[in-house]
Design a protein around this motif. Structure first.
Motif, mmCIF file in Angstrom:
data_model
loop_
_atom_site.group_PDB
_atom_site.id
_atom_site.type_symbol
_atom_site.label_atom_id
_atom_site.label_comp_id
_atom_site.label_asym_id
_atom_site.label_seq_id
_atom_site.Cartn_x
_atom_site.Cartn_y
_atom_site.Cartn_z
ATOM 1 N N THR A 454 0.827 -1.211 0.000
ATOM 2 C CA THR A 454 0.000 0.000 0.000
ATOM 3 C C THR A 454 0.859 1.259 0.000
ATOM 4 O O THR A 454 0.650 2.165 -0.813
ATOM 5 C CB THR A 454 -0.930 0.022 1.229
ATOM 6 O OG1 THR A 454 -1.785 -1.118 1.177
ATOM 7 C CG2 THR A 454 -1.778 1.287 1.236
ATOM 8 N N SER A 455 1.826 1.300 0.913
ATOM 9 C CA SER A 455 2.645 2.514 1.043
ATOM 10 C C SER A 455 3.710 2.597 -0.043
ATOM 11 O O SER A 455 3.660 3.470 -0.922
ATOM 12 C CB SER A 455 3.293 2.551 2.430
ATOM 13 O OG SER A 455 4.092 1.385 2.654
ATOM 14 N N ILE A 456 4.664 1.677 -0.007
ATOM 15 C CA ILE A 456 5.763 1.713 -0.979
ATOM 16 C C ILE A 456 5.255 1.425 -2.387
ATOM 17 O O ILE A 456 5.631 2.108 -3.355
ATOM 18 C CB ILE A 456 6.867 0.721 -0.570
ATOM 19 C CG1 ILE A 456 7.470 1.145 0.775
ATOM 20 C CG2 ILE A 456 7.944 0.625 -1.643
ATOM 21 C CD1 ILE A 456 8.439 0.152 1.366
ATOM 22 N N GLY A 457 4.378 0.421 -2.502
ATOM 23 C CA GLY A 457 3.828 0.099 -3.824
ATOM 24 C C GLY A 457 3.011 1.238 -4.395
ATOM 25 O O GLY A 457 3.102 1.552 -5.587
ATOM 26 N N GLY A 458 2.197 1.872 -3.528
ATOM 27 C CA GLY A 458 1.397 3.001 -3.999
ATOM 28 C C GLY A 458 2.248 4.160 -4.476
ATOM 29 O O GLY A 458 1.980 4.758 -5.520
ATOM 30 N N LEU A 459 3.304 4.469 -3.708
ATOM 31 C CA LEU A 459 4.201 5.557 -4.112
ATOM 32 C C LEU A 459 4.925 5.224 -5.411
ATOM 33 O O LEU A 459 5.101 6.090 -6.283
ATOM 34 C CB LEU A 459 5.214 5.833 -2.996
ATOM 35 C CG LEU A 459 4.666 6.535 -1.746
ATOM 36 C CD1 LEU A 459 5.728 6.568 -0.656
ATOM 37 C CD2 LEU A 459 4.202 7.950 -2.086
ATOM 38 N N TRP A 460 5.370 3.969 -5.554
ATOM 39 C CA TRP A 460 6.082 3.545 -6.751
ATOM 40 C C TRP A 460 5.182 3.657 -7.982
ATOM 41 O O TRP A 460 5.604 4.154 -9.034
ATOM 42 C CB TRP A 460 6.582 2.120 -6.579
ATOM 43 C CG TRP A 460 7.195 1.492 -7.800
ATOM 44 C CD1 TRP A 460 6.785 0.368 -8.438
ATOM 45 C CD2 TRP A 460 8.351 1.941 -8.543
ATOM 46 N NE1 TRP A 460 7.578 0.080 -9.519
ATOM 47 C CE2 TRP A 460 8.549 1.041 -9.610
ATOM 48 C CE3 TRP A 460 9.214 3.028 -8.393
ATOM 49 C CZ2 TRP A 460 9.588 1.179 -10.518
ATOM 50 C CZ3 TRP A 460 10.246 3.176 -9.310
ATOM 51 C CH2 TRP A 460 10.422 2.257 -10.356
ATOM 52 N N MET A 461 3.934 3.234 -7.854
ATOM 53 C CA MET A 461 3.022 3.336 -8.994
ATOM 54 C C MET A 461 2.665 4.790 -9.295
ATOM 55 O O MET A 461 2.365 5.131 -10.436
ATOM 56 C CB MET A 461 1.777 2.486 -8.745
ATOM 57 C CG MET A 461 2.044 0.992 -8.926
ATOM 58 S SD MET A 461 0.563 -0.036 -8.950
ATOM 59 C CE MET A 461 0.323 -0.270 -7.197
ATOM 60 N N LYS A 462 2.725 5.629 -8.267
ATOM 61 C CA LYS A 462 2.541 7.070 -8.500
ATOM 62 C C LYS A 462 3.691 7.621 -9.330
ATOM 63 O O LYS A 462 3.472 8.393 -10.277
ATOM 64 C CB LYS A 462 2.473 7.800 -7.145
ATOM 65 C CG LYS A 462 2.189 9.293 -7.252
ATOM 66 C CD LYS A 462 0.762 9.564 -7.657
ATOM 67 C CE LYS A 462 0.420 11.041 -7.533
ATOM 68 N NZ LYS A 462 -0.956 11.326 -8.007
ATOM 69 N N VAL A 463 4.907 7.200 -8.997
ATOM 70 C CA VAL A 463 6.099 7.615 -9.748
ATOM 71 C C VAL A 463 5.998 7.160 -11.206
ATOM 72 O O VAL A 463 6.375 7.868 -12.141
ATOM 73 C CB VAL A 463 7.387 7.069 -9.100
ATOM 74 C CG1 VAL A 463 8.585 7.272 -10.011
ATOM 75 C CG2 VAL A 463 7.618 7.715 -7.746
ATOM 76 N N LEU A 464 5.459 5.952 -11.410
ATOM 77 C CA LEU A 464 5.315 5.402 -12.759
ATOM 78 C C LEU A 464 4.172 6.052 -13.533
ATOM 79 O O LEU A 464 4.013 5.801 -14.734
ATOM 80 C CB LEU A 464 5.080 3.885 -12.685
ATOM 81 C CG LEU A 464 6.240 3.032 -12.152
ATOM 82 C CD1 LEU A 464 5.812 1.571 -12.066
ATOM 83 C CD2 LEU A 464 7.484 3.169 -13.025
ATOM 84 N N GLY A 465 3.370 6.846 -12.856
ATOM 85 C CA GLY A 465 2.258 7.512 -13.525
ATOM 86 C C GLY A 465 1.043 6.626 -13.714
ATOM 87 O O GLY A 465 0.167 6.923 -14.538
ATOM 88 N N ILE A 466 0.967 5.548 -12.919
ATOM 89 C CA ILE A 466 -0.172 4.626 -13.035
ATOM 90 C C ILE A 466 -1.423 5.213 -12.404
ATOM 91 O O ILE A 466 -2.548 4.875 -12.788
ATOM 92 C CB ILE A 466 0.208 3.263 -12.408
ATOM 93 C CG1 ILE A 466 1.285 2.578 -13.274
ATOM 94 C CG2 ILE A 466 -1.002 2.340 -12.262
ATOM 95 C CD1 ILE A 466 1.856 1.316 -12.701
ATOM 96 N N TRP A 467 -1.233 6.104 -11.449
ATOM 97 C CA TRP A 467 -2.390 6.809 -10.876
ATOM 98 C C TRP A 467 -2.013 8.245 -10.528
ATOM 99 O O TRP A 467 -0.879 8.621 -10.550
ATOM 100 C CB TRP A 467 -2.937 6.075 -9.656
ATOM 101 C CG TRP A 467 -2.051 6.040 -8.454
ATOM 102 C CD1 TRP A 467 -0.915 5.290 -8.249
ATOM 103 C CD2 TRP A 467 -2.184 6.828 -7.258
ATOM 104 N NE1 TRP A 467 -0.360 5.521 -7.027
ATOM 105 C CE2 TRP A 467 -1.122 6.459 -6.389
ATOM 106 C CE3 TRP A 467 -3.098 7.785 -6.834
ATOM 107 C CZ2 TRP A 467 -0.945 7.037 -5.130
ATOM 108 C CZ3 TRP A 467 -2.939 8.346 -5.578
ATOM 109 C CH2 TRP A 467 -1.870 7.969 -4.729
#
Length: 467
Positions: A454-467
């Motif tokens: 949730t935390s690290i994965g969410g931030l990583w996907m934010k960096v990737l522009g997924i959300w």
């Protein structure tokens, strides 16, 4: 008697739903299809008969009641995703037959095996390396990792009985192997049989998830989980032995006994690399994942690494074909009849007053822990993935983000209980871990994984522009 209630419950549920009034927006045959589908899913959970038999009975019921035509009922067997799963089972067989998987595990033990924590990281790396090409997480855990874990445990005089013996090393290593397996299964599209099913369901919402996109999104949270899981396990469920100085020598002895890599092992390794390249570069080369998988099988057949008998005798693969073929056909029919949209709208309606992040948190938590009601990752994904992704999108969640997160959860909940997945059954069947321990540790590790993804994965996907 056990057979009667296991068979009776699915029939009663199917009949009850079959005769429910048809909601607005749903085709008149929609509730009949839903009843048969739910009855089949319950049959797969309770197992009054083997998986393939239950699936075929469900398909026969759908055809006999004219809920599905024969052509529609059999359409799932033409699904390329189903055949990708079957093909990958055959590829996994190559790792077992050639002994390459066991060799990889032993090599890690020679480097990391002087402590129990080092051994657990060695097994984690083995699982990680094999994961992209072994969609049977049960075969990966039970056929490659567990035999080495059991051998190392016996080396340290750790046996399932008595209590003191199992807790020396075996209980820790086996339970850690399970919790590692759920992480590696979530990291690659081809690491668990249900992942391509989620991919196909996401496509129904117009969301394309390539092998590379899934792996990239899961890479960072997966790596953090693989680092954290063995260490946390050593704190909350520590072995009584923390040093294993003899393990590297034992592994070297087994490697010497095995001799140098055989011709078939080299071919298997080269084919594995080829498959990874094709899966990673599939979009660029215009080669889909199923084509890549069958290319790998063709290489293994031509070179003699696999024979047709190996493929024909792989009952897990053919059972999977029947199971998935039937359920994919049913799920597609439910979608066509408007049932999935109706359920998704109903679920979304229960959280639609909330901000999408709050609604998403509720939906993902419910989806995760509802797995206590399932004895199969894949059955859960088939039954509920599309519904929850649709509900999340309806509340405003970014479609690709929602599809990926629910896809990851489809593997991460496999360590909740002794019946939650194939690998959980392997670990429980070893005798090293008690039922209450599996429930307790499974829940605590699920909280850890949820926090990381949730935390690290969410931030990583934010960096990737997924959300």
């Amino acid at each position: 008697m056990p057979y009667l209630w296991k068979a009776g419950v699915p029939v009663l549920v199917a009949a009850a739903v079959y005769f429910l009034p048809v909601p607005g927006g749903v085709d008149p045959t929609g509730m009949r299809m839903l009843g048969i589908f739910l009855g089949t899913i319950l049959g797969l959970i309770l197992q009054p008969l083997p998986t393939g038999a239950v699936a075929l009975i469900g398909m026969a019921a759908a055809m006999l009641t004219k809920t599905e035509s024969a052509a529609r009922a059999l359409a799932g067997f033409a699904n390329t995703t189903v055949w990708l799963i079957v093909a990958a089972f055959f590829i996994a067989e190559g790792f077992l037959i050639t002994g390459l998987g066991r060799r990889i595990a032993l090599l890690f033990v020679t480097r990391l095996g002087r402590s129990t924590l080092g051994l657990s990281y060695g097994m984690a790396l083995t699982d990680l390396i094999l994961a992209p090409a072994t969609p049977s997480n049960t075969a990966r855990c039970g056929g490659v990792v567990f035999p080495v874990v059991a051998s190392l445990s016996r080396l340290e005089d750790s046996h399932p009985e008595p209590e003191e013996s199992r807790k020396r090393l075996g209980a820790f290593l086996t339970l850690t192997a399970l919790q590692v397996n759920v992480v590696t299964s979530a990291m690659f599209l081809t690491a668990m049989a249900g992942n391509p099913v989620a991919q196909a369901a996401a496509r129904d919402f117009g969301i394309e998830i390539s092998w590379g996109r899934w792996a990239l999104a899961a890479m960072v949270p997966g790596a953090v989980s693989l680092i954290a899981v063995p260490w946390v396990m050593s704190k909350i469920y520590p072995p009584t032995v923390d040093k294993t100085p003899e393990a590297p020598d034992e592994a070297r002895a087994q490697l010497r006994e095995a001799g140098p890599m055989s011709r078939h092992e080299w071919i298997m390794a080269a084919t594995f690399v080829l498959l990874l390249l094709l899966w990673c570069l599939g979009d660029f080369l215009d080669i889909d994942a199923t084509t890549a998988a069958f290319t790998g099988i063709a290489v293994l057949l031509i070179t003699g690494v696999l024979s047709w008998k190996n493929l024909a005798d792989n009952t897990s693969a053919w059972s999977t074909l029947v199971f998935f073929g039937v359920l994919v056909g049913m799920a597609a029919e439910l979608n066509e009849l408007g049932v999935i949209d109706w359920i998704g709208e109903s679920v979304a309606g229960s959280v639609d007053a909330l901000p999408w992040l709050a609604a998403f948190a509720i939906l993902t938590t419910v989806y995760f822990y509802s797995h206590y009601l399932f004895a199969s990752n894949t059955a859960h994904i088939v039954a509920m993935y599309g519904v929850f992704v649709g509900a999340a999108i309806a509340t405003g969640a970014p479609p690709l983000f929602a599809a990926l997160v629910f896809g990851f959860i489809g593997s991460l909940f496999g360590g909740l209980a002794h019946y939650s997945s194939g690998p959980a059954g392997v670990i429980y069947g070893s005798g090293y871990v008690k039922t209450a321990e599996l429930f307790r540790i499974g829940f605590r590790m699920s909280v850890l994984n949820i926090a990381i993804w949730t935390s690290i994965g969410g931030l990583w996907m934010k960096v990737l522009g997924i959300w």
